[in-house]
Design an enzyme around this catalytic site. Structure first.
Site, PDB file in Angstrom:
ATOM      1  N   GLN A  99     -44.136  87.088  19.457  1.00  0.00           N
ATOM      2  CA  GLN A  99     -43.460  87.109  20.747  1.00  0.00           C
ATOM      3  C   GLN A  99     -44.128  86.202  21.770  1.00  0.00           C
ATOM      4  OE1 GLN A  99     -43.319  91.288  21.785  1.00  0.00           O
ATOM      5  NE2 GLN A  99     -41.837  91.762  20.187  1.00  0.00           N
TER       6      GLN A  99
ATOM      7  N   HIS B  97     -45.913  91.798  22.645  1.00  0.00           N
ATOM      8  CA  HIS B  97     -46.001  92.453  23.954  1.00  0.00           C
ATOM      9  C   HIS B  97     -46.872  91.708  24.962  1.00  0.00           C
ATOM     10  CE1 HIS B  97     -44.778  96.694  22.263  1.00  0.00           C
ATOM     11  NE2 HIS B  97     -44.011  95.701  21.832  1.00  0.00           N
TER      12      HIS B  97
ATOM     13  N   GLU C 223     -36.538 100.917  29.640  1.00  0.00           N
ATOM     14  CA  GLU C 223     -36.557 101.445  31.003  1.00  0.00           C
ATOM     15  C   GLU C 223     -36.202 100.398  32.053  1.00  0.00           C
ATOM     16  OE1 GLU C 223     -40.245 104.636  30.307  1.00  0.00           O
ATOM     17  OE2 GLU C 223     -40.427 103.050  31.835  1.00  0.00           O
TER      18      GLU C 223
ATOM     19  N   TYR D  44     -46.586 104.353  35.647  1.00  0.00           N
ATOM     20  CA  TYR D  44     -45.273 104.470  35.017  1.00  0.00           C
ATOM     21  C   TYR D  44     -45.320 105.071  33.617  1.00  0.00           C
ATOM     22  CZ  TYR D  44     -43.521 102.599  39.232  1.00  0.00           C
ATOM     23  OH  TYR D  44     -43.208 102.477  40.571  1.00  0.00           O
TER      24      TYR D  44
ATOM     25  N   TYR E  70     -41.530 103.714  15.736  1.00  0.00           N
ATOM     26  CA  TYR E  70     -40.538 103.132  14.827  1.00  0.00           C
ATOM     27  C   TYR E  70     -40.453 103.927  13.526  1.00  0.00           C
ATOM     28  CZ  TYR E  70     -40.583  99.280  18.113  1.00  0.00           C
ATOM     29  OH  TYR E  70     -40.486  98.530  19.256  1.00  0.00           O
TER      30      TYR E  70
END
Length: 412
Positions: free
Chosen positions: A124, A189, A285, A295, A306
Site C-alpha cells: 500500500q 497502512h 469509519e 478514536y 479477517y
C-alpha cells in the site's frame, strides 16, 4: 391517521434530501417524489454488533434530483493516488509509483514531474496524498506524503518542494517529517493524506502499519503512527496543538487511536476536520476529529479480524474513546474525500463525498448537525476503485481510480 403518516413521511424525505443548512431555499412548494429510500447497503454484516446510536450505520438512502453527468477525461494515468487543484484550474495528481502529473480539466496529461525523492511502492506504499500551499501562486510550494525506505524498514514521511517554472521538476525537495517508529515487517497502512488547516498548518493522517506488533501503538502517545498529526510547513509541531496527559506525548499529535486513515477533509462551514478510516473486516469509519480525542483503535471497533476472530475484548464502546459518526459493515474501503461547496448542484452543498475502493463507487453522505442522515452511491456502474476525489476551481468534482481514470462530475 394514514393521511397524516403519509404526510410526515414525505416531509421527512424532503428534509433528508437537502444537504444545506438553508432548507427553505430548496424545498419545493408541493411534495415531490424525492422521498427517502431504503438503505443503500443491503449486504450481510460481518457482525451483530449493535450501533451506539440510531443512524450510525445503514441510514436511509437519498438520490440526487439535479441531473448530472460524469465524463472520463483520461484513462492513461498510472495508479493515481492523490489529486488536488492548482489555482488555474488544472489538476495535480500523484501516481503511486513515485511521479506527479499535471492534467488539464479537459484531460490532457503532462509529462512526469521529476525531482521527487524515491518511494517504496510495495503493497500500500508509494507516493500518496498531496496539497498545494495556500500561497502557491507566489511560492509554488507543494507538500506530499510518501512511504520512505529508512533504517529499520519503511515509514510514512512528509516532504515539500517547489514546482519549477517549467513545471518539469520539483526543486529542493526536502523531507520535513518522519512518523516514527518505522516498520520492518510490512508495507500496509501508511495512511497518507495531507491538507492545510485554516491557520496555515498541515494536518497529516498516518496509519498504524497493520502489523500486530505495531497495532497497539495507535494508542501510544509516544508513537506517531495511528494518528492525525498537526505540523508546520517545516515539519515542527504546530503552535496550539493539544496537550496529551500521558508522559512523553509527542507535541505534533492532534488525535490518536486510528487504524488506516486514508481520507481527511475540512468542513466548509464549521472548519472542523473529518476523516475516513479503513476498518478490518467490517467497521470502516467516518470520524469528526477533535483535538486530543481518542478514536479507539484497536480497543474498540465495529469490525473483526479477517480470520473472523474478535479484536481485543470484542467491545465497541469504552469511556474516554470516541464513537465514529458513521460506520460500514461490510466494508467499502473509504479513501480520499472532500466536502462539496458551491452552486453547481445546490443539493450537494456541505455533503461529504468519499471514494470507495472495494465498494467501487463514490459515496455521498448528507450530514445534519454532525450526524449522517442520508447516503447515496454514485458511479457504481463504472466498477472502479475510487482512490481520491476533489472539487475543482470550476465547481465540478474530479475523481481518480486505481485503474488510471480521471472522472469529471458536473451538472448536466
Amino acid at each position: 391517521m394514514k393521511f397524516k403518516a403519509h404526510y410526515l413521511l414525505m416531509a421527512s424525505a424532503l428534509f433528508l434530501a437537502n444537504c444545506s443548512d438553508n432548507i427553505e431555499e430548496t424545498i419545493p412548494e408541493e411534495p415531490g417524489n424525492e422521498a427517502i429510500y431504503p438503505p443503500v447497503e443491503t449486504g450481510q454484516a460481518n457482525t451483530n454488533y449493535p450501533p451506539a446510536f440510531a443512524g450510525q450505520t445503514r441510514v436511509n438512502g437519498v438520490k440526487t434530483q439535479t441531473p448530472f453527468t460524469s465524463t472520463i477525461l483520461t484513462s492513461s494515468l498510472s495508479s493515481p493516488w492523490g489529486i488536488t487543484s492548482l489555482p488555474d484550474g488544472r489538476l495535480l495528481i500523484t501516481q503511486k509509483t513515485g511521479t506527479m502529473r499535471i492534467v488539464t480539466n479537459t484531460g490532457t496529461v503532462g509529462n512526469p514531474i521529476t525531482g521527487i525523492p524515491a518511494v517504496n511502492s510495495n503493497g500500500q506504499g508509494g507516493l500518496l496524498g498531496l496539497c498545494v500551499d495556500p500561497q502557491f501562486s507566489t511560492n509554488r510550494m507543494i507538500y506530499w506524503v510518501f512511504s520512505e525506505n529508512v533504517a529499520g524498514g519503511t515509514q510514512t514521511s512528509v516532504a515539500k518542494g517547489k514546482l519549477s517554472s517549467s513545471e518539469a521538476a520539483i526543486e529542493n525537495a526536502t523531507v520535513i517529517y518522519r512518523a516514527n517508529p518505522s516498520s520492518a515487517t510490512g508495507n500496509l497502512h501508511y495512511g497518507g493524506r495531507i491538507l492545510f488547516d485554516s491557520t496555515g498548518n498541515l494536518m497529516v493522517s498516518v496509519g498504524e502499519r497493520s502489523d500486530l506488533s505495531t497495532r497497539p501503538l495507535a494508542q501510544s502517545v509516544t508513537a506517531a503512527i495511528g494518528k492525525i498529526l498537526r505540523i508546520t510547513k517545516d515539519g515542527a509541531p504546530a503552535p496550539g496543538n493539544p496537550t496529551f496527559s500521558q508522559a512523553g506525548a509527542l507535541p505534533e499529535l492532534y488525535s490518536i487511536g486510528h487504524r488506516n486513515p486514508q481520507g481527511i477533509a475540512i468542513h466548509p462551514t464549521t472548519g472542523e476536520l473529518w476523516q475516513s478510516e479503513h476498518g478490518p473486516r467490517g467497521g470502516d469509519e467516518i470520524n469528526r476529529v477533535q483535538p486530543a480525542k481518542n478514536y479507539g483503535w484497536p480497543t474498540i471497533t465495529y469490525g473483526i479480524e479477517y480470520s473472523g476472530a474478535v479484536i481485543g475484548s470484542g467491545i465497541q464502546q469504552q469511556s474516554g474513546m470516541e464513537q465514529p459518526v458513521y460506520y460500514w459493515d461490510p466494508v467499502i474501503s473509504p479513501s480520499g474525500m472532500t466536502f462539496y461547496k458551491g452552486n453547481m448542484i445546490p443539493e450537494w452543498q456541505n455533503c461529504l463525498f468519499i471514494g470507495a475502493l472495494s465498494g467501487q463507487h463514490i459515496v455521498r453522505l448528507v450530514i445534519k448537525d454532525n450526524k449522517v442522515v442520508g447516503e447515496e452511491r454514485l458511479l457504481a456502474s463504472e466498477m472502479q476503485r475510487f482512490r481520491d476525489i476533489t472539487q475543482g476551481t470550476d465547481g465540478a468534482l474530479y475523481a481518480v481510480t486505481d485503474a488510471g481514470r480521471l472522472y469529471k462530475i458536473q451538472r448536466q
